[in-house]
Design a protein around this motif. Structure first.
Motif, PDB file in Angstrom:
ATOM      1  N   GLY A 160       0.962  -1.211  -0.072  1.00 14.91           N
ATOM      2  CA  GLY A 160      -0.063  -0.133   0.162  1.00 14.91           C
ATOM      3  C   GLY A 160       0.865   1.114   0.119  1.00 14.91           C
ATOM      4  O   GLY A 160       0.231   2.316   0.055  1.00 14.91           O
ATOM      5  N   ARG A 161       2.011   1.125  -0.159  1.00 17.47           N
ATOM      6  CA  ARG A 161       3.100   2.364  -0.116  1.00 17.47           C
ATOM      7  C   ARG A 161       3.630   2.223  -1.589  1.00 17.47           C
ATOM      8  O   ARG A 161       4.387   1.166  -2.128  1.00 17.47           O
ATOM      9  N   GLU A 162       3.974   3.638  -1.943  1.00 18.91           N
ATOM     10  CA  GLU A 162       4.994   3.640  -3.109  1.00 18.91           C
ATOM     11  C   GLU A 162       6.518   3.605  -2.716  1.00 18.91           C
ATOM     12  O   GLU A 162       7.392   3.258  -3.188  1.00 18.91           O
ATOM     13  N   PHE A 163       6.800   4.014  -1.287  1.00 24.47           N
ATOM     14  CA  PHE A 163       7.903   4.219  -0.647  1.00 24.47           C
ATOM     15  C   PHE A 163       7.923   3.866   0.661  1.00 24.47           C
ATOM     16  O   PHE A 163       7.165   3.651   1.011  1.00 24.47           O
ATOM     17  N   LEU A 164       9.182   3.856   1.323  1.00 25.05           N
ATOM     18  CA  LEU A 164       9.306   3.351   2.641  1.00 25.05           C
ATOM     19  C   LEU A 164       8.364   4.204   3.574  1.00 25.05           C
ATOM     20  O   LEU A 164       8.139   3.820   4.672  1.00 25.05           O
ATOM     21  N   VAL A 165       8.415   5.607   3.327  1.00 24.29           N
ATOM     22  CA  VAL A 165       7.706   6.366   4.241  1.00 24.29           C
ATOM     23  C   VAL A 165       6.446   6.994   3.524  1.00 24.29           C
ATOM     24  O   VAL A 165       6.740   7.361   2.342  1.00 24.29           O
ATOM     25  N   GLU A 190      19.667 -14.027  -8.164  1.00 23.42           N
ATOM     26  CA  GLU A 190      18.246 -13.897  -8.403  1.00 23.42           C
ATOM     27  C   GLU A 190      17.415 -15.552  -8.002  1.00 23.42           C
ATOM     28  O   GLU A 190      16.597 -15.265  -7.420  1.00 23.42           O
ATOM     29  N   GLU A 191      18.046 -16.258  -8.418  1.00 22.64           N
ATOM     30  CA  GLU A 191      17.547 -17.565  -8.335  1.00 22.64           C
ATOM     31  C   GLU A 191      17.673 -18.115  -6.881  1.00 22.64           C
ATOM     32  O   GLU A 191      16.873 -18.798  -6.197  1.00 22.64           O
ATOM     33  N   GLN A 192      18.901 -17.905  -6.336  1.00 22.81           N
ATOM     34  CA  GLN A 192      19.268 -18.292  -4.995  1.00 22.81           C
ATOM     35  C   GLN A 192      18.182 -17.614  -3.886  1.00 22.81           C
ATOM     36  O   GLN A 192      17.745 -18.552  -3.088  1.00 22.81           O
ATOM     37  N   LEU A 193      17.846 -16.594  -4.111  1.00 15.27           N
ATOM     38  CA  LEU A 193      17.122 -15.653  -3.200  1.00 15.27           C
ATOM     39  C   LEU A 193      15.716 -15.900  -3.689  1.00 15.27           C
ATOM     40  O   LEU A 193      14.802 -15.335  -2.800  1.00 15.27           O
ATOM     41  N   LYS A 194      15.261 -16.146  -4.686  1.00 17.07           N
ATOM     42  CA  LYS A 194      13.894 -16.336  -5.262  1.00 17.07           C
ATOM     43  C   LYS A 194      13.219 -15.004  -5.182  1.00 17.07           C
ATOM     44  O   LYS A 194      12.213 -14.598  -4.453  1.00 17.07           O
ATOM     45  N   LEU A 195      14.053 -13.983  -5.853  1.00 19.15           N
ATOM     46  CA  LEU A 195      13.528 -12.621  -5.905  1.00 19.15           C
ATOM     47  C   LEU A 195      12.146 -12.440  -6.436  1.00 19.15           C
ATOM     48  O   LEU A 195      11.442 -11.510  -6.069  1.00 19.15           O
ATOM     49  N   GLU A 196      11.673 -13.206  -7.385  1.00 19.90           N
ATOM     50  CA  GLU A 196      10.382 -13.294  -7.900  1.00 19.90           C
ATOM     51  C   GLU A 196       9.378 -13.177  -6.807  1.00 19.90           C
ATOM     52  O   GLU A 196       8.184 -12.870  -6.900  1.00 19.90           O
ATOM     53  N   GLU A 197       9.706 -13.694  -5.605  1.00 16.69           N
ATOM     54  CA  GLU A 197       8.552 -13.738  -4.371  1.00 16.69           C
ATOM     55  C   GLU A 197       8.490 -12.551  -3.687  1.00 16.69           C
ATOM     56  O   GLU A 197       7.911 -12.455  -2.694  1.00 16.69           O
ATOM     57  N   PHE A 198       9.067 -11.500  -4.113  1.00 17.20           N
ATOM     58  CA  PHE A 198       9.064 -10.028  -3.700  1.00 17.20           C
ATOM     59  C   PHE A 198       8.545  -9.030  -4.681  1.00 17.20           C
ATOM     60  O   PHE A 198       9.424  -8.074  -4.962  1.00 17.20           O
ATOM     61  N   PRO A 199       7.441  -9.255  -5.154  1.00 15.72           N
ATOM     62  CA  PRO A 199       7.233  -8.358  -6.269  1.00 15.72           C
ATOM     63  C   PRO A 199       7.018  -6.814  -5.848  1.00 15.72           C
ATOM     64  O   PRO A 199       7.337  -5.909  -6.784  1.00 15.72           O
ATOM     65  N   ARG A 200       6.520  -6.335  -4.646  1.00 17.17           N
ATOM     66  CA  ARG A 200       6.425  -4.905  -4.242  1.00 17.17           C
ATOM     67  C   ARG A 200       7.898  -4.437  -4.248  1.00 17.17           C
ATOM     68  O   ARG A 200       8.072  -3.303  -4.378  1.00 17.17           O
TER      69      ARG A 200
END
Length: 224
Positions: A160-165, A190-200
């Motif tokens: 629900g946010r565009e930026f951290l604050v 990318e694969e080791q961390l499965k970055l696709e699981e963090f779309p936001r």
């Protein structure tokens, strides 16, 4: 003889690592005149007497504000969090004046300094750079898990946010998103961390990079 304008410009000593990029991004976004000086840490330039006089800890980035000290004397500042706070106060930009928003921004800034930077850096060290020095799986798995945990904290925060604050783009974003980019671009994680699981998180980094001055700041003091 240098003009008064040139002699008052911030002197930036850096390299285009995530820690260095956050400062050049801030200088560009805040439109503070500065002169960049590349410190090639691969060649040990951070250990020269000239640089140690600016930062006794031999780490980039560091700045000199030629007229920032008492009575207009030069002021040396090192440690990226301190530099970001100094530049935000100097410019009056990217650190909210509202007390709640200000302290939220500073909390997320130090979340990066105390967590994201050290842990992402250790992930990169063991996953990419120390493969031939340490074949035990424990450190890579430990820092994979911790990096993913921290990405999860960011993912939740960005719901629900565009930026951290809520106040918008701040020094907290400038400090943090280059480290996320580094995971893929420099650590090949990318694969080791499965970055696709963090779309936001991924969408947030794209929003940050879509800012022209931020994108320009990413390329200051490049690797040779």
């Amino acid at each position: 003889m240098a003009s008064d304008e040139s002699s008052s410009r911030i002197q930036l000593y850096s390299l285009a690592t995530p820690n260095g990029q956050k400062i050049s991004i801030a200088l560009e976004e805040m439109e503070i005149p500065y002169d960049p000086h590349t410190i090639n840490i691969m060649k040990g330039e951070q250990f020269t007497p000239e640089f140690i006089a600016i930062n006794p800890n031999s780490k980039i980035p560091a700045i000199v504000d030629p007229k920032g000290g008492p009575d207009g004397a030069p002021l040396n500042i090192f440690e990226s969090g301190a530099i970001l706070m100094y530049l935000a106060e100097k410019s009056g930009k990217f650190l909210p004046q509202d007390a709640k928003q200000r302290w939220e921004a500073l909390s997320w800034l130090f979340f990066q300094i105390g967590g994201v930077g050290p842990m992402f850096g250790q992930f990169g060290h063991f996953f990419k750079y120390a493969k031939d020095k340490c074949d035990h799986p424990y450190p890579t798995q430990r820092y994979t898990d911790e990096t993913r945990r921290l990405l999860g904290v960011l993912e939740k925060r960005l719901e629900g946010r565009e930026f951290l604050v809520d106040a918008g783009y701040t020094i907290a974003d400038m400090a943090t998103f280059p480290w996320v980019i580094c995971l893929k671009k420099y650590y090949n994680g990318e694969e080791q961390l499965k970055l696709e699981e963090f779309p936001r998180v991924q969408a947030w980094t794209e929003r940050c990079l879509a800012r022209p001055l931020t994108a320009k700041g990413m390329d200051v003091c490049p690797f040779e």
